[in-house]
Structures are given as structure tokens and as C-alpha cells.
Design a protein around this motif. Structure first.
Motif, PDB file in Angstrom:
ATOM      1  N   GLY A 193       1.152  -1.186   0.181  1.00 27.31           N
ATOM      2  CA  GLY A 193      -0.032   0.285   0.551  1.00 27.31           C
ATOM      3  C   GLY A 193       0.559   1.289   0.004  1.00 27.31           C
ATOM      4  N   ARG A 212      -4.657   2.343   7.750  1.00 29.55           N
ATOM      5  CA  ARG A 212      -4.518   1.173   7.166  1.00 29.55           C
ATOM      6  C   ARG A 212      -2.508   1.562   6.890  1.00 29.55           C
ATOM      7  NH1 ARG A 212      -6.680  -3.116   6.133  1.00 29.55           N
ATOM      8  NH2 ARG A 212      -9.575  -2.768   6.350  1.00 29.55           N
ATOM      9  N   GLN A 213      -2.138  -0.321   7.054  1.00 29.14           N
ATOM     10  CA  GLN A 213      -0.496  -0.305   6.936  1.00 29.14           C
ATOM     11  C   GLN A 213      -0.120  -1.766   7.098  1.00 29.14           C
ATOM     12  OE1 GLN A 213       2.274   1.368   9.595  1.00 29.14           O
ATOM     13  NE2 GLN A 213       0.719   1.528  11.462  1.00 29.14           N
ATOM     14  N   THR A 245      -2.503  -6.307   5.453  1.00 27.85           N
ATOM     15  CA  THR A 245      -2.443  -4.979   6.501  1.00 27.85           C
ATOM     16  C   THR A 245      -3.328  -5.086   7.661  1.00 27.85           C
ATOM     17  OG1 THR A 245      -4.164  -3.019   6.138  1.00 27.85           O
ATOM     18  CG2 THR A 245      -4.532  -4.818   4.889  1.00 27.85           C
ATOM     19  N   ARG A 258      -5.899  -2.026  10.452  1.00 28.65           N
ATOM     20  CA  ARG A 258      -6.347  -0.708   9.968  1.00 28.65           C
ATOM     21  C   ARG A 258      -6.544  -0.784  11.603  1.00 28.65           C
ATOM     22  NH1 ARG A 258     -11.753  -3.660   9.564  1.00 28.65           N
ATOM     23  NH2 ARG A 258     -11.758  -2.974   8.028  1.00 28.65           N
ATOM     24  N   LYS A 299     -12.201   5.226   1.497  1.00 32.50           N
ATOM     25  CA  LYS A 299     -11.223   4.821   1.565  1.00 32.50           C
ATOM     26  C   LYS A 299     -10.006   3.768   2.526  1.00 32.50           C
ATOM     27  CE  LYS A 299     -10.665   9.664   1.455  1.00 32.50           C
ATOM     28  NZ  LYS A 299      -9.783  11.574   1.132  1.00 32.50           N
ATOM     29  N   ASP A 300     -11.347   2.721   3.360  1.00 31.40           N
ATOM     30  CA  ASP A 300     -10.694   2.037   4.065  1.00 31.40           C
ATOM     31  C   ASP A 300     -10.765   0.444   3.925  1.00 31.40           C
ATOM     32  OD1 ASP A 300     -10.760   0.779   7.414  1.00 31.40           O
ATOM     33  OD2 ASP A 300     -12.316  -0.498   6.190  1.00 31.40           O
ATOM     34  N   TYR A 357      -6.836   0.702  -0.265  1.00 29.24           N
ATOM     35  CA  TYR A 357      -5.560   0.576   0.327  1.00 29.24           C
ATOM     36  C   TYR A 357      -4.474   0.510  -0.830  1.00 29.24           C
ATOM     37  CZ  TYR A 357      -1.770  -1.563   2.643  1.00 29.24           C
ATOM     38  OH  TYR A 357      -0.154  -1.867   3.091  1.00 29.24           O
ATOM     39  N   ARG A 393      -4.068   3.063  -3.793  1.00 27.09           N
ATOM     40  CA  ARG A 393      -3.159   4.185  -3.316  1.00 27.09           C
ATOM     41  C   ARG A 393      -1.753   3.542  -3.188  1.00 27.09           C
ATOM     42  NH1 ARG A 393      -6.745   4.666   0.953  1.00 27.09           N
ATOM     43  NH2 ARG A 393      -5.400   3.576   2.356  1.00 27.09           N
TER      44      ARG A 393
END
Length: 416
Positions: free
Chosen positions: A36, A52-53, A88, A90, A325-326, A331, A334
């Protein structure tokens, strides 16, 4: 390869360097999607609880408590450690160097709170997944089965352990446990074979989510008679041809009134004052099953946005389902947008297109030689447990350069 000379690559069997570059671009795009917009150089702790990551759990450093680390810390602080890739999660803040790692500090961000109280942990942080609580990949599992992530709890599940047939095409999955916990979601599966319908209502097609809201907005904005308006929510509407005739014949004042009404309906949608879709759907719901569910579209496009439903989402802790966007798809997009080196790859392709076949084959052969030599070089370090130092790398490329010169040396012959 040619039977006479194994160093000559046949046209029919060869893999062109353009193919190699295309595959490189595809793999790079896949890697960027998985990571992401995660930062590989800086610890994300200072950014707080990121939406998110990419996250990892370190089995080497783990204490009795579960902990998660960001992408940069997995590189800089836990290099060479056994890591569980969590893909990922959240609303998570990096734990590296806090009280969960009593014997090591974060090299990138030293000032950290002892704990991140808003972090949520699951069995994934111990390296196990699904209702079977097994690792992935599982060396004892001989059945090939894809793992699917639940959009709510974010655990990963074997398709065969969801008590439902996995469709060929879907956007999101909600696991059995989350469907049991958030039972209102079954109403949005009313037109799915997973949920039983009353026999006399089996032919009812209930509009769901965005399409339903757009239909309501469109229908209520039409200038029809009072009798027709009263039947809007019974799916009685004027054909597009008749609507066009009405619009062409109506006076300007009525057109302005219609536009004002449309704006009012859209405002109601934004403010959450529109008709509750959930109540409409729940009238057709009979008996939910104990299984996971698959969604052709994201939940964000299906869920009702009225004030009462928004309060329900907050109470059940799933308000994030309304945020476009969640989604994992957002993700990944992006990540794809920041894929590095694409312009360089384009330049390489352009340069290759200007080479003749012999030059391309020679370049490909050099690429394959480098790959083979590098694998052999690193294998020695892996078997001995040694760390690759800068001087080792320099020595490797010096030897490769010497081999290249030896291979390209052409002796000169002189006539006396």
C-alpha cells in the motif's frame, strides 16, 4: 537453447528481456499493492493510529503479549528475525521498542509510550489464522486452499472453513463469527441464495445500497401526479420516454421546482435523513445461516446511511464500513499509484526496442549469468550465517567484471 551450442538462445524457446522487464513491472506492482502506501524508511509511530498500513509480528522478539511493528521497523529494527506477515490492519500504531519489547529500543523512533491502548490484537499476531488456528503456510496441511481476509475482524480464513461456497468473483468477505456478531448485515444479503426468503416474496427484487438511494433520489425528483408520487416506493415509476415528454412540456417554474427538490433529497442523503433502507430489507429477511458471506460490491456501497443506522454502526464498532478509503482495494490502489521506477522501466523497454536480436540475447544471457552467480554468492553466506559486508559486495562485482572482460576478449592476429 540450441542443441549444437547451449549458449545460443532459439527464438521460439527464448524469454526476451522485454518479457523479463514486463514481469519485473508486474511483480513490482503486486508488491506495491501489498505494501500500500506504507513507509519503508520511517517508523509510523508519530502518525498515530494509521487508517491502514502493512504490519508484522516478530516471533524472535515477542514477549508473552502480542505486538505489531510497521514496515520500516521490520527492515531496520528486526532484520534477520522471524516475522509473521499480517498484510494490513486498520487503526494500528507501531509497537516497536515499547514495553512489549523490553530488551530492545526502536532505532527509528526512540520516544514511545509504554503501550498503544487503542491497538487491537488477534491470533494473527501469534502467527496463526482461521478457525483452525493454524500457521500459514501450514506444513501439515496437504489441501490447497486460498486464504481470505475478513473485512471486519481482519483475520484470515481458509475458504473451506467458512461454511459457504466461495464464489469466483467477489469484493469482500465477512467471516462466520462477524456475521453472527453483527446480525443486521444479513438483511443486506436478502437477494442472495445464502439467506432464505418467504416463498410468496421470492420474486421480489429489493434494491440495495447506492443503487437504491439513486433510484429514490431520481424518482422523488420527477414531476408526476400525486397518485404516482404516492406509489414511488412500491417500484411504480414513469418510463424514461414519458419522463422526457414531461420535462419538455413543463414550464420553467416546474423545472426549477424539480431541481430544488432533487437538491433537497441529496441533502437528506448527506445528513442521514433519508428513508431507512435497512428496515425495508429486514421485512424480507427470514433465517440467516451460520456461515461467512461474500459481497459482489464493497459494503460501503450497500449500507444504509440514515441517522439511526449510523448510530447502530457506531454501537457495533463498524463505522469504518462506510468509509471508501478504508477498503483493502483503496489501500492497494494507493500503493499502485506510488509504484517506483516505472518511468525507468519504460526507458529500458524503449532502449531494448532499438537493439537487434543478437544484442537482446547477449543482454539476456548477461542477466541470467548475474542471477546465477549472485545466488551462488549469497548461498555461502546463508550456510555459514555470515553477514554480507560492503567489501564482499565490491569483491563480487569485481570478479563479475573480470569474467566479463575475459569473455569479451578477442585475440588479435597479425600477418607477417
Amino acid at each position: 537453447m540450441s542443441a549444437e551450442n547451449p549458449n545460443i538462445v532459439d527464438d521460439d524457446d527464448s524469454l526476451s528481456l522485454v518479457d523479463v522487464l514486463n514481469e519485473q513491472a508486474r511483480l513490482q506492482a503486486d508488491a506495491s499493492a501489498v505494501l500500500g502506501d506504507s513507509d519503508e524508511s520511517n517508523c509510523t509511530y508519530a502518525k498515530g493510529y494509521i487508517q491502514r498500513q502493512a504490519l508484522y509480528a516478530c516471533a524472535t522478539c515477542s514477549s508473552t503479549e502480542p505486538a505489531g511493528i510497521c514496515l520500516a521497523c521490520s527492515y531496520q529494527c528486526h532484520e534477520g528475525h522471524e516475522l509473521y506477515e499480517l498484510y494490513t490492519k486498520r487503526f494500528f500504531r507501531c509497537d516497536c521498542g515499547n514495553s512489549k519489547f523490553p530488551e530492545s529500543l526502536c532505532k527509528l523512533e526512540k520516544a514511545k509510550d509504554p503501550v498503544n491502548i487503542q491497538n487491537k490484537y488477534s491470533q494473527n499476531f501469534r502467527g496463526v489464522y482461521c478457525t483452525c488456528a493454524r500457521p500459514y503456510p501450514d506444513p501439515e496441511d496437504e489441501i490447497e486452499d486460498e486464504m481470505i481476509q475478513c473485512v471486519i475482524c481482519e483475520d484470515w480464513f481458509h475458504g473451506r472453513h467458512l461454511n459457504a461456497t466461495v464464489p469466483e468473483d467477489f469484493h469482500e468477505m465477512i467471516c462466520t463469527c462477524c456475521m453472527d456478531k453483527h446480525s443486521f448485515l444479513w438483511a443486506y444479503q436478502v437477494d442472495s441464495p445464502i439467506t432464505e426468503l418467504k416463498k410468496e416474496e421470492a420474486d421480489i427484487k429489493v434494491e440495495v445500497g447506492l443503487e437504491r438511494r439513486e433510484q429514490i433520489s431520481s424518482e422523488t425528483s420527477s414531476t408526476m401526479s400525486n397518485d404516482v408520487t404516492a406509489n414511488i416506493f412500491e417500484n411504480t415509476c414513469v418510463s424514461s420516454e414519458e419522463e422526457t415528454k414531461i420535462e419538455e412540456s413543463e414550464p420553467m417554474s416546474k423545472r426549477l421546482k424539480r431541481e430544488t427538490q432533487r437538491e433537497s433529497e441529496l441533502k437528506k442523503e448527506i445528513d442521514g435523513e433519508s428513508e431507512c433502507i435497512l428496515k425495508d430489507l429486514q421485512q424480507h429477511l427470514l433465517s440467516p445461516k451460520h456461515c461467512g458471506t461474500f459481497w459482489e460490491r464493497t459494503l460501503e456501497t450497500k449500507l444504509c446511511r440514515c441517522a439511526e443506522c449510523k448510530k447502530l454502526y457506531e454501537e457495533e464498532g463498524v463505522s469504518f464500513l462506510l468509509d471508501p478509503k478504508d477498503t483493502v482495494q483503496a489501500y492497494e490502489e494507493r500503493g499502485k499509484m506510488k509504484t517506483p521506477c516505472m518511468s525507468e522501466i519504460d526507458l529500458e523497454r524503449r532502449a531494448l526496442s532499438q537493439m537487434n536480436r543478437v544484442q537482446q540475447v547477449e543482454l539476456l544471457q548477461g542477466f541470467m549469468d548475474l542471477k546465477t552467480e549472485l545466488q551462488e554468492f549469497l548461498k555461502g553466506f546463508a550456510s555459514s550465517g555470515r553477514v554480507v559486508a560492503e567489501e564482499d559486495i565490491r569483491g563480487f562485482f569485481s570478479r563479475m567484471e573480470a569474467k566479463r572482460r575475459e569473455r569479451n576478449f578477442v585475440p588479435q592476429y597479425f600477418c607477417k
